[in-house]
Write an enzyme that holds these catalytic residues in place. Structure first.
Site, PDB file in Angstrom:
ATOM      1  N   SER A 126      19.542  10.816  30.251  1.00  0.00           N
ATOM      2  CA  SER A 126      19.810   9.702  31.157  1.00  0.00           C
ATOM      3  C   SER A 126      18.881   9.744  32.367  1.00  0.00           C
ATOM      4  CB  SER A 126      21.262   9.755  31.631  1.00  0.00           C
ATOM      5  OG  SER A 126      21.496   8.861  32.697  1.00  0.00           O
ATOM      6  N   TYR A 151      28.365  13.415  35.361  1.00  0.00           N
ATOM      7  CA  TYR A 151      27.723  12.825  34.184  1.00  0.00           C
ATOM      8  C   TYR A 151      26.253  13.230  34.116  1.00  0.00           C
ATOM      9  CZ  TYR A 151      25.461   9.297  31.261  1.00  0.00           C
ATOM     10  OH  TYR A 151      24.687   8.660  30.309  1.00  0.00           O
TER      11      TYR A 151
END
Length: 334
Positions: A126, A151
Site C-alpha cells: 500500500s 494498517y
C-alpha cells in the site's frame, strides 16, 4: 497458467480475475466474504465473473488448514494475494482484525507458496507505507519506517516477511504499493463511494483538512493492467546487490517492490468537483481538520514499474469519475 487469487470478491481481486480469465488462464479465487462492508456487493462481483475457467472457494486464509488443503488439491503456478483487511481508519478501531488477516494470513500464504514451489507470488502492499514522508513523488528507494496507521504497519510487515521467504527459500515475491484505487464496483468505505452516496442522499460530505489534500487517484482498469503484467515479471536473484548500495525495493534474493499508481496527484476539491459534475448536483460540504492516520499527499513514482512492464495509466480523473458515477447510479438504481 493456473492462478490462485485471494480477495476474489473484493474490488481489485474480482477485476484481476476477470482479466486473467479473458487471457485464457485458469483461476481459483478465495475470499471469506466478511461483513466489513456490504456482502451483496461482494456477491454481485462474483456473479459477474462466473466462467468455466474460474472456481470460487470460500476460505479464510488466516486459517492455515483449509488453505493448505487447497494448495494440495490444485497445482498453482502463480499466486496473486490481494485479500487483506483493508482500511486505515478501521485499523484504529479494530486492530486485531489486521493481525489475523494481514499478518497471520500473509504468513500462511508464504508458507503455502514455499511448500508448493510457487513460481511467483504477487501481493498487495500500500502507498500508506510511506507514512510521514514529505518528499514527493514517493519512490521505492524512500524510507518507509514511520507508518501513521496500523494498517500501514501491517503492509510494511508484509514486505519484510516476503523478503525473508525470498531470501530463505528462493520464492520470487513482488509487492505492489497501490495508490488510491477507484472506479466501478469500488469499495463503499472509500471517498468516491462515500461522497457519491451522500450527495445523492442530500447529506453533507466531510472534507478532511479543509480540502487541502492530494491523492494519486488511480482508475481500476489501469491498476488491473499493472497487476497482471507484473505477474509475468518474475524477480531474479542478484548476487551483486548490496544493502549499502542497493535500493530497498530489490535484493540479492528474488524480491521486488513497485509503486502502482497514476503518477499525477489530484487535489481533493478537484476530485469532488468532478463527482458533482457527473451527478449534476452540488455537494453540501462539512470542512474539518486532519483525521488520525491520514496523510496530506500521495504521489507515485512509477518509473520502475514502467521499465519492468511498460505500464502506463491511461484513464484520467474526469473519465474515471464519470464511469464510477454511471455504475453507481445503475447498480443502486438512483
Amino acid at each position: 497458467m493456473k492462478y490462485l487469487v485471494t480477495g476474489a470478491s473484493g474490488f481489485i481481486g474480482s477485476r484481476v480475475i476477470e482479466m486473467l480469465i479473458h487471457r485464457k488462464h485458469s483461476v481459483v479465487g478465495i475470499d471469506n466474504n466478511n461483513d466489513y462492508y456490504d456482502t451483496c456487493l461482494k456477491f454481485a462481483r462474483l456473479e459477474r465473473i462466473k466462467n468455466d475457467n474460474f472456481e470460487f472457494v470460500k476460505i479464510d486464509f488466516s486459517n492455515k488448514t483449509p488453505l493448505d488443503a487447497l494448495f494440495e488439491e490444485h497445482e498453482f503456478d502463480r499466486v496473486i494475494h490481494l485479500g487483506a483487511q483493508a482500511g486505515v481508519r478501521y485499523s484504529i478501531e479494530n486492530p486485531m482484525a489486521y493481525a489475523d488477516s494481514n499478518l497471520i494470513g500473509h504468513l500462511n500464504i508464504l508458507e503455502a507458496c514455499r511448500n508448493h514451489k510457487i513460481e511467483h507470488l504477487v501481493y498487495a502492499s500500500s502507498s500508506s507505507v510511506y507514512g510521514l514522508n514529505d518528499k514527493t513523488p514517493f519512490e521505492t528507494s524512500d524510507s518507509v519506517d514511520h507508518p501513521v496507521s496500523l494498517y500501514a504497519a501491517t503492509k510494511k510487515s508484509n514486505e519484510l516477511m516476503s523478503h525473508s521467504y525470498s531470501h530463505l527459500y528462493g520464492i520470487p515475491t513482488t509487492g505492489l504499493r497501490f495508490f488510491t484505487v477507484y472506479g466501478p464496483w469500488g469499495r463503499p468505505d472509500m471517498a468516491p463511494f462515500i461522497f457519491t452516496k451522500k450527495i445523492l442522499d442530500g447529506e453533507a460530505i466531510d472534507i478532511n483538512n479543509s480540502g487541502n489534500m492530494w491523492r494519486d487517484f488511480t482508475y481500476i482498469d489501469d491498476i488491473v493492467e499493472g497487476v497482471v503484467r507484473i505477474a509475468d515479471v518474475i524477480p531474479m536473484r542478484n548476487d551483486e546487490w548490496k544493502v549499502e548500495t542497493g535500493t530497498p525495493a530489490s535484493s540479492s534474493a528474488p524480491y521486488a517492490v513497485y509503486n502502482i499508481g497514476h503518477g499525477s496527484p489530484i487535489n481533493l476539491m478537484e476530485f469532488i468537483s468532478e463527482i458533482e459534475n457527473a451527478l449534476g448536483i452540488e455537494a453540501k460540504k462539512n470542512y474539518r481538520g486532519m483525521q488520525a492516520g491520514d496523510v496530506y499527499k500521495t504521489y507515485a513514482d512509477t518509473s520502475d514499474l514502467f521499465k519492468a512492464t511498460g505500464y502506463t495509466p491511461k484513464v484520467g480523473v474526469k473519465e474515471g469519475v464519470a464511469a464510477f458515477v454511471k455504475w453507481y447510479k445503475e447498480f443502486y438504481d438512483k
